[in-house]
Enzyme design. Sequence first.
Site, PDB file in Angstrom:
ATOM      1  N   CYS A 252       0.838  -1.203   0.000  1.00  0.00           N
ATOM      2  CA  CYS A 252       0.000   0.000   0.000  1.00  0.00           C
ATOM      3  C   CYS A 252       0.872   1.251   0.000  1.00  0.00           C
ATOM      4  O   CYS A 252       1.509   1.571   1.012  1.00  0.00           O
ATOM      5  CB  CYS A 252      -0.916  -0.025   1.217  1.00  0.00           C
ATOM      6  SG  CYS A 252      -1.926   1.450   1.389  1.00  0.00           S
ATOM      7  N   CYS A 255      -0.370   4.221   2.174  1.00  0.00           N
ATOM      8  CA  CYS A 255      -0.120   4.009   3.604  1.00  0.00           C
ATOM      9  C   CYS A 255       1.357   4.158   3.953  1.00  0.00           C
ATOM     10  O   CYS A 255       1.697   4.692   5.000  1.00  0.00           O
ATOM     11  CB  CYS A 255      -0.555   2.604   4.014  1.00  0.00           C
ATOM     12  SG  CYS A 255      -2.006   2.025   3.172  1.00  0.00           S
ATOM     13  N   ASP A 256       2.245   3.687   3.107  1.00  0.00           N
ATOM     14  CA  ASP A 256       3.635   3.521   3.540  1.00  0.00           C
ATOM     15  C   ASP A 256       4.678   4.353   2.793  1.00  0.00           C
ATOM     16  O   ASP A 256       5.817   4.456   3.253  1.00  0.00           O
ATOM     17  CB  ASP A 256       4.027   2.030   3.438  1.00  0.00           C
ATOM     18  CG  ASP A 256       3.212   1.177   4.398  1.00  0.00           C
ATOM     19  OD1 ASP A 256       2.812   1.719   5.448  1.00  0.00           O
ATOM     20  OD2 ASP A 256       2.960   0.004   4.106  1.00  0.00           O
TER      21      ASP A 256
HETATM   22  C1  FAD Z   1      -0.187  -3.421   4.249  1.00  0.00           C
HETATM   23  C2  FAD Z   1      -1.387  -2.517   4.194  1.00  0.00           C
HETATM   24  C3  FAD Z   1      -1.330  -1.299   4.838  1.00  0.00           C
HETATM   25  C4  FAD Z   1      -2.431  -0.451   4.815  1.00  0.00           C
HETATM   26  N1  FAD Z   1      -2.350   0.758   5.456  1.00  0.00           N
HETATM   27  C5  FAD Z   1      -3.413   1.604   5.424  1.00  0.00           C
HETATM   28  C6  FAD Z   1      -3.339   2.876   6.056  1.00  0.00           C
HETATM   29  O1  FAD Z   1      -2.309   3.268   6.620  1.00  0.00           O
HETATM   30  N2  FAD Z   1      -4.448   3.668   5.998  1.00  0.00           N
HETATM   31  C7  FAD Z   1      -5.601   3.287   5.360  1.00  0.00           C
HETATM   32  O2  FAD Z   1      -6.580   4.028   5.381  1.00  0.00           O
HETATM   33  N3  FAD Z   1      -5.671   2.097   4.730  1.00  0.00           N
HETATM   34  C8  FAD Z   1      -4.611   1.249   4.749  1.00  0.00           C
HETATM   35  N4  FAD Z   1      -4.689   0.049   4.094  1.00  0.00           N
HETATM   36  C9  FAD Z   1      -5.942  -0.319   3.424  1.00  0.00           C
HETATM   37  C10 FAD Z   1      -6.972  -0.774   4.492  1.00  0.00           C
HETATM   38  O3  FAD Z   1      -6.364  -1.718   5.342  1.00  0.00           O
HETATM   39  C11 FAD Z   1      -8.188  -1.360   3.827  1.00  0.00           C
HETATM   40  O4  FAD Z   1      -8.725  -0.438   2.921  1.00  0.00           O
HETATM   41  C12 FAD Z   1      -9.247  -1.739   4.873  1.00  0.00           C
HETATM   42  O5  FAD Z   1      -8.745  -2.622   5.830  1.00  0.00           O
HETATM   43  C13 FAD Z   1     -10.457  -2.355   4.205  1.00  0.00           C
HETATM   44  O6  FAD Z   1     -11.359  -2.767   5.179  1.00  0.00           O
HETATM   45  P1  FAD Z   1     -12.405  -3.946   4.884  1.00  0.00           P
HETATM   46  O7  FAD Z   1     -13.205  -4.078   6.112  1.00  0.00           O
HETATM   47  O8  FAD Z   1     -13.089  -3.704   3.613  1.00  0.00           O
HETATM   48  O9  FAD Z   1     -11.518  -5.237   4.612  1.00  0.00           O
HETATM   49  P2  FAD Z   1     -10.326  -6.008   5.448  1.00  0.00           P
HETATM   50  O10 FAD Z   1      -9.677  -5.046   6.354  1.00  0.00           O
HETATM   51  O11 FAD Z   1      -9.568  -6.624   4.389  1.00  0.00           O
HETATM   52  O12 FAD Z   1     -11.132  -7.039   6.303  1.00  0.00           O
HETATM   53  C14 FAD Z   1     -11.767  -8.126   5.705  1.00  0.00           C
HETATM   54  C15 FAD Z   1     -12.060  -9.184   6.766  1.00  0.00           C
HETATM   55  O13 FAD Z   1     -12.804 -10.231   6.153  1.00  0.00           O
HETATM   56  C16 FAD Z   1     -12.302 -11.483   6.567  1.00  0.00           C
HETATM   57  N5  FAD Z   1     -12.629 -12.467   5.542  1.00  0.00           N
HETATM   58  C17 FAD Z   1     -11.983 -12.763   4.383  1.00  0.00           C
HETATM   59  N6  FAD Z   1     -12.639 -13.720   3.717  1.00  0.00           N
HETATM   60  C18 FAD Z   1     -13.713 -14.047   4.464  1.00  0.00           C
HETATM   61  C19 FAD Z   1     -14.806 -14.963   4.306  1.00  0.00           C
HETATM   62  N7  FAD Z   1     -14.899 -15.749   3.241  1.00  0.00           N
HETATM   63  N8  FAD Z   1     -15.732 -15.002   5.253  1.00  0.00           N
HETATM   64  C20 FAD Z   1     -15.650 -14.206   6.369  1.00  0.00           C
HETATM   65  N9  FAD Z   1     -14.660 -13.341   6.579  1.00  0.00           N
HETATM   66  C21 FAD Z   1     -13.713 -13.245   5.637  1.00  0.00           C
HETATM   67  C22 FAD Z   1     -10.823 -11.257   6.756  1.00  0.00           C
HETATM   68  O14 FAD Z   1     -10.288 -12.220   7.661  1.00  0.00           O
HETATM   69  C23 FAD Z   1     -10.802  -9.834   7.326  1.00  0.00           C
HETATM   70  O15 FAD Z   1     -10.858  -9.837   8.736  1.00  0.00           O
HETATM   71  C24 FAD Z   1      -3.608  -0.836   4.120  1.00  0.00           C
HETATM   72  C25 FAD Z   1      -3.649  -2.066   3.480  1.00  0.00           C
HETATM   73  C26 FAD Z   1      -2.571  -2.908   3.515  1.00  0.00           C
HETATM   74  C27 FAD Z   1      -2.632  -4.242   2.829  1.00  0.00           C
END
Ligand code: FAD
Length: 422
Positions: A252, A255-256
Amino acid sequence: MKEITAKEFDSDVLSAGKVVLDFYSTECPPCEALASKFEDLSKLYGNDIKFLKIYRQQNRELAEKLGVKSSPTLIFFNDGKEIGDRLSGGVKRSDIIKNLDLMLPETRKKEIKTKIKHFVSEYDVIILGAGPGGLTAGLYLCQSKINTVLVDIALPGGQVSTTHEVSNYPGFIEPQAGYLLSHNMSEQTKLCGTVYKVAVDITKVDLVRKEVVIDEFETIRAKKIVIATGTTPNTTGASGEKALKGKGISYCATCDAKYFDDKEVVVIGGGNSAVEESDFISRFASKVTMVHQFDKFTANKKAQDKILANPKVNVIFNSEPRAFVKDGEKMVTEIENLVTGERTKLVSDGVFVFIGMRPNIDLFKDNLQLDQWGYIISNEHMQTSIPDIYAVGDVISKKYRQITTAVADGTIAAMAIAKELN
Ligand SMILES: Cc1cc2nc3c(=O)[nH]c(=O)nc-3n(C[C@H](O)[C@H](O)[C@H](O)COP(=O)(O)OP(=O)(O)OC[C@H]3O[C@@H](n4cnc5c(N)ncnc54)[C@H](O)[C@@H]3O)c2cc1C
């Protein structure tokens, strides 16, 4: 099930035949997630295997002697000898069963499985995925007094929990450790009263019937489902990548990139996101070396022209990474030229991998309308093409994927659902 202390370890564990021992702690969300699974399995397997718990904080010396470094840790003993795998973190029921089964003959294993009772539980809303999107939807639904269950294959927190630092989430002046931000989000939603079923195996999802089967024996039914399962970044498959994720390798730039002021960076990839993100990283880094598997970029022409004209960016075509190694503060990326087979080492301060993301939808993609990249299409209320199914966060078709955008989606879905259900 019995609680023991270190004094009883020899008699109750080493001289007691078949035993599973749970080192637990208080104020430990993964221990809480394990507790009901452990108790439930003790009822099933309890005639054959002893289920013991030991409070790690008060039995620290024994824990250290056994090399137990985190809570919970499950250790399996057969006649005083440790067997199977140690389980810690988000422990799944299926993993415990795998280890318990190692201690039993085939016929007994089968007999025990026949005693597993299947049951149905009913809620107003099931949220699949406990990242920022799902947790926010859970919070808003709970505060609207809607009976909601959060189901996740891992522990709550999503991608944020493995992010080193988050400096762009509003409300915090100092950067927040990702695990802490996600922990606080999760505790807020849990405290409200949302039911959690986490670190479970999801064996079936039927979006039309609105049913989710977990751990093969519990069917959860609801009036509505919110999909918040996020994405998984594609990985290169090179050695060292998994271990160095978040410790030198990032997925990302938003983010980094800011941590690489005047530093040198290697970027893997050559599509639109790799090219656009490299351009963004070059605002901070002194040098960006892009490594791409083909002899030209696959990004659009305008983005290509821009990156090729960027004096800070150097491109190595026809090459793929084979290994990532940390050398002190530096990252060493070993790349292979796919034409000549020659291997070279690139030394940098950090590596970014942009070779695409996969939405986590494999279990339930049938019938859902997806965009050309496989992301779920949802409308302004986060409704999908299937009635009563909503989708939020990174898993939906949209341009910007951040914590703030995921929590916004979760808010919208929950408010739309609350309005309908109330
Ligand atoms: C390395 C990294 C650093 C980041 N840093 C930042 C930052 O500094 N600032 C920022 O704003 N954004 C950052 N992001 C982006 C941010 O993390 C995401 O946009 C955010 O987490 C998305 O939230 P979400 O709830 O959609 O999904 P996720 O956070 O991806 O959560 C999805 C959840 O669903 C679960 N899951 C997966 N498959 C299934 C299934 N079949 N059934 C049930 N559960 C399931 C997973 O275990 C997980 O807990 C970063 C991303 C990465 C990869």
